[in-house]
Each structure stands twice: as C-alpha cells, then as structure tokens.
Design an enzyme around this catalytic site. Structure first.
Site, PDB file in Angstrom:
ATOM      1  N   GLU A   1     -27.686   4.977 -25.074  1.00 39.78           N
ATOM      2  CA  GLU A   1     -28.712   6.022 -25.095  1.00 39.78           C
ATOM      3  C   GLU A   1     -29.465   6.032 -26.432  1.00 39.78           C
ATOM      4  O   GLU A   1     -30.633   6.406 -26.489  1.00 39.78           O
ATOM      5  CB  GLU A   1     -28.060   7.382 -24.800  1.00 39.78           C
ATOM      6  CG  GLU A   1     -29.016   8.485 -24.408  1.00 39.78           C
ATOM      7  CD  GLU A   1     -29.725   8.268 -23.059  1.00 39.78           C
ATOM      8  OE1 GLU A   1     -29.409   7.294 -22.338  1.00 39.78           O
ATOM      9  OE2 GLU A   1     -30.625   9.070 -22.754  1.00 39.78           O
TER      10      GLU A   1
ATOM     11  N   HIS B   1     -33.137   0.799 -23.015  1.00 38.79           N
ATOM     12  CA  HIS B   1     -31.854   0.348 -22.447  1.00 38.79           C
ATOM     13  C   HIS B   1     -31.934  -1.150 -22.130  1.00 38.79           C
ATOM     14  O   HIS B   1     -30.998  -1.903 -22.362  1.00 38.79           O
ATOM     15  CB  HIS B   1     -31.559   1.093 -21.130  1.00 38.79           C
ATOM     16  CG  HIS B   1     -31.102   2.509 -21.297  1.00 38.79           C
ATOM     17  ND1 HIS B   1     -30.009   2.853 -22.038  1.00 38.79           N
ATOM     18  CD2 HIS B   1     -31.583   3.681 -20.769  1.00 38.79           C
ATOM     19  CE1 HIS B   1     -29.819   4.179 -21.968  1.00 38.79           C
ATOM     20  NE2 HIS B   1     -30.774   4.701 -21.213  1.00 38.79           N
TER      21      HIS B   1
ATOM     22  N   GLU C   1     -36.277   3.505 -20.318  1.00 43.82           N
ATOM     23  CA  GLU C   1     -35.469   2.485 -19.630  1.00 43.82           C
ATOM     24  C   GLU C   1     -35.622   1.122 -20.295  1.00 43.82           C
ATOM     25  O   GLU C   1     -34.674   0.331 -20.328  1.00 43.82           O
ATOM     26  CB  GLU C   1     -35.829   2.412 -18.143  1.00 43.82           C
ATOM     27  CG  GLU C   1     -35.583   3.701 -17.350  1.00 43.82           C
ATOM     28  CD  GLU C   1     -34.194   4.315 -17.529  1.00 43.82           C
ATOM     29  OE1 GLU C   1     -33.234   3.557 -17.782  1.00 43.82           O
ATOM     30  OE2 GLU C   1     -34.068   5.554 -17.428  1.00 43.82           O
TER      31      GLU C   1
HETATM   32 ZN    ZN Z   1     -30.916   6.754 -20.710  1.00 43.72          ZN
END
Ligand code: ZN
Length: 501
Positions: free
Chosen positions: A295, A269, A266
């Site tokens: 991603e 991201h 995360e």
């Molecule tokens: Zn992801």
C-alpha cells in the site's frame, strides 16, 4: 545430499507451490473481470481444489525435513537462500497451526457472510448481518488461539497481513496520528480559504479518461507489455509474474477521480509487482513483503506524487486538451480541487487527511470485538459515536456506516491497519527519496519518473521478503516506522493549501 542439492530440491518444490498460487490468482482475476455470474459455483470448487493442493505442498513432511537440514547447515547458503528458507518456514508454521476443519469452517463462513452482508447492505439492515458477524468474531477468536500470541489476540491476525506488526507498536502510532489529524481536520474546516472543487464536476467521457490514465501510468513506468488494464467493480492489482501484472479500474462519466487516481493507485501496486526479482518468482525473495508495504507503493504514486503540484505542472496541459470542460482553466484551481478535504462517511472516497481516521476507527473496533470489550449488537452505536469523535459526522444509516466494508463479512480481521501503515510508510520512504534524489521534484515537473522508480525498485521492490516490514523501513530510512513523516507531510501540504497559521 549436500545442502546445495537440498536447496535446489526446495527451490523446485516452492516454485511449483508458487505456480499453484498463480493459477488461483488468474482464476480470481477472471472471476472479478470476465466470468459470467453463473460461473461462481464451479469457480469456487476449482479454487478450493487449488488451495488444498497448495496447502499440502506447504505442509508436506518432505519440505519439513529439507528445511530442518538446511537450517542446521545454514552457513552453506547465501543470504538470499537463507531468507527464502526462513520465510517458507514462517509460512509453513502458520499454515500448520490451523486444523483443516477450521479452515473449512472459515471458508464456509466467508462465502455465507459475504452473501448475507451484500443483502444487509442493500436493504440497510444491520440486524440481518449481526448473527453472521457474531459467528465471524467467534471464529476469529478461535483462529487467534490456534495461531497463538504473546500480547493481544489481535497480534495473531495482524501477522497474516503485516508480518511482525503488533498492537504494542500500532497503539502509540495510531494515537499520535489521531492527536494530529483530528485538530488538523477541524482547522481545515474552519479555514478562511475553503477549496472550490466545482472544476471536477462535469462531463468526462470514460474513453478519454482511460486514454489519459494509460498515458500517465506508462509515463511513470508501468510496462503495458508486461501488464494490462481491465474494468471491475472493485479495483485491484494482481501480479502473476513480474512480466504479467493485471490492474483494474472503474469509470464514472461525471467524475474523473475514481478512474484516474484509482489507476495511479493500482499502477503503484503494479510497479511493485513488476519490480520483483524475476529469477526468484514464486519464492519469498520474489514476493511482496506485506500489505502495508504494498500500500505504501500505491499511495506514494497516487497521493504523494499524483496529487502534487509538480506532477500537474507536467500533466495539466494534457488533461486540459482532452476534456473541453477544462479548457482555459487554471491549473492551480485543478490542483486545489483534487486535494479538497471533507470529512465523509465512506472510507474509500476519503481524502488523504481524513482517510486514516476511518482506519483508526476500524482498528479500535476490531480490537474491542476480539477482546470482548464490545458486543456485535452494540456495534452500530459504537461506530456512530466514533465517527462523531474522529470525523465530526454521523452516518445517516448503517449502509453508509458500519455496513460499508466487505472485510468483516469475509473474516478479514487485521487487514484495515495496513492501509494506514501504507500511508505512513509512503511518507517515510518518500522523505528518504527526497534526501537521496535532490532533483526529485524538478524531475517530476519535467516528466522524468525513472530516477524515483528505479530508486524504489532498488530500495523496496527487489528486496522482496528479505526483511520484515519494520526492518525494511529501517534499512531504507534508518528508522523504524513512524507517524512523524506523514504528519509533517500533511501539515506542510495542507497548511499551504488552506493557508493555516
Ligand atoms: Zn491499494
């Protein structure tokens, strides 16, 4: 009005549209983290209102006139401005193609589908979910027709997650992956030096897991004064602005992998969201370009960096000091354990070698459902057959098979391929980073993450939606998306780990 003045009006309008979307994101984040269960109905209504307002802003005639005028005089705009106009036009055309009554039916089918799916999965009854799924497939066909396509109807759905991606490009990419991954998994399974991952089983108090994971994400450069971490059942990242990025994770007291690697993921991201251009907030140049590229950033930090030997040369002494059960253990055993490969039923628990095979299965099934080559009633059989061919395992029941993912219940067809694309892009982008940053691995072993982070910021994050994903990859690496780099990466890493010939 001059083109310059029209652009200013357009900019203000799109910024306000962005604010409406941000308000929705804050409410959705709250729904997943703190909202009491009884708040769901009211929250759904508020989100519906905001979505309607955002739709009106995007499809308004006034905006259409400004765009037409700017397109007619586009030489008066700079490159960033032209990209903003082009991408808003793309969003607008797509939004205008779906009639409002279809949008409403989709929204109803999604909330009902989600409810029925939860129940079907809990009670392990595919038959319960099948009629809802049939409706969803029918609706997705309608959606594909409304958007229009020139190749496969699936192209129309892919476009919503990975702009520019087409079945004609993904088919050969995924075929190549399958041809490399299936024999690689077999070779690993018959390796004479299997990996013992018992070092990862034991007592890992969640508060220490959190302490460690926060130290690591701060070290790689996630700014905790411009973001925060909370707990949710399904981890995610939501960026309200580059200066306010929310991550979530979950803790398992007997296994540190979900929280630690989940948070590295995360945070990858999150670095993308924090790296977007703040002055373009709400405009396409200030937005992430696609789910696949998003991603790629999470997979790069979670797997390519976070499961590498240099990374743990730096962090093993620290994690060893936090968990008594790791005291005096060998870092190499830990490194091998976190990279153990084992075909399994559940996608979200899959290792980086088998993961893409789970995606290929879903991709083939989605295409076949949409083109009517596969009927919903035959889905469990088709699923289990493909699991055998691709992964060599058969799920014991549908809850651990065809019912495991939430996506289809909500009508999210075309989403799955972006997970695999993320892995491919990550390897391709990382290969280029290694060429341009010759000290990359020694920097990581020394805990210096800024060179890689800043390189990604410049090459990926700051560009927002300046180019479509395919072109972005070309600009960064000189080549369109390819499976070659990911396959090379896996062969080298796992060839060494499992001492394959
Ligand atoms: Zn992801």
């Amino acid at each position: 009005m001059s083109t310059r003045e029209i652009y200013d009006q357009f900019h203000r309008h799109i910024r306000r549209l962005g604010d409406l979307r941000t308000a929705s994101h804050v409410l959705e984040w709250d729904q997943e983290t703190y909202m009491p269960p009884k708040g769901a109905t009211a929250r759904g209504q508020v989100l519906g209102t905001l979505a309607g307002l955002a739709h009106d802003q995007l499809t308004s005639d006034r905006l259409g006139r400004w765009i037409d005028e700017m397109l007619a005089a586009s030489s008066e705009l700079d490159e960033r401005q032209r990209a903003n106009v082009r991408e808003v036009q793309r969003d607008r055309e797509r939004a205008r193609k779906l009639p409002r009554e279809l949008v409403e039916r989709l929204s109803l089918a999604a909330s009902r589908g989600l409810e029925v799916w939860k129940h079907a999965r809990e009670t392990n009854r595919f038959a319960l979910f099948a009629p809802e799924l049939e409706k969803q497939v029918e609706l997705q066909r309608e959606v594909a027709e409304a958007y229009g396509y020139t190749g496969h109807p699936y192209d129309a759905l892919l476009e919503g997650y990975e702009p520019g991606a087409r079945v004609a490009d993904l088919d050969p990419l995924f075929r190549e992956l399958e041809e490399v991954l299936v024999p690689l998994v077999r070779a690993i399974q018959t390796s004479e030096t299997p990996i013992d991952s018992s070092i990862l089983r034991g007592d890992f108090p969640p508060e220490r897991q959190k302490k460690f994971a926060l130290e690591v994400i701060a070290a790689i450069g996630f700014d905790l004064d411009a973001g925060r971490v909370d707990v949710s059942a399904h981890p995610f990242c939501s960026g309200f602005a580059p200066q306010d990025v929310r991550l979530t994770t979950r803790f398992s007291p007997r296994d540190l992998r979900p929280a630690v690697f989940g948070l590295f993921h995360e945070a990858g991201h999150g670095l993308y969201e924090q790296g977007l251009e703040p002055s373009e907030r709400g405009l396409p140049i200030g937005q992430a370009v696609s789910m696949g590229v998003h991603e790629s950033q999470s997979r790069l930090w979670e797997n390519v960096i976070g499961r590498s030997r240099p990374f743990w040369q730096r962090f093993f002494p620290r994690i060893e000091s936090l968990f008594p059960m790791l005291f005096g253990r060998d870092m190499e055993d830990f490194y091998r354990a976190i990279n153990a490969v084992e075909p399994s039923f559940i996608r979200v628990e899959a290792d980086e070698v088998t993961y893409n095979l789970h995606i290929i299965l879903r991709y083939q099934i989605e295409k076949a459902l949409l083109s009517r080559e596969l009927a919903v009633k035959d889905l469990p059989t088709a699923w289990n057959e493909k699991m055998r061919t691709l992964l060599g395992v058969t799920p014991p029941d549908d809850a651990q098979g065809v019912l495991q993912d939430v996506h289809w219940s909500m009508g999210a067809f075309g989403y799955f391929p972006t997970y695999a694309l993320g892995n491919l892009y990550a390897a391709q982008i990382h290969r280029q980073a290694q060429l341009e940053l010759p000290r990359l691995w020694s920097d990581i072993a020394a805990g210096r993450f800024a060179p890689l982070r800043e390189w990604l910021r410049e090459k990926v994050h700051r560009n927002g939606r300046r180019w479509l994903p395919r072109q972005l990859l070309k600009e960064i690496t000189g080549e369109p998306p390819s499976a070659e780099f990911f396959c090379d990466y896996l062969r080298r890493k796992y060839g060494e780990l499992y001492r394959l010939g």
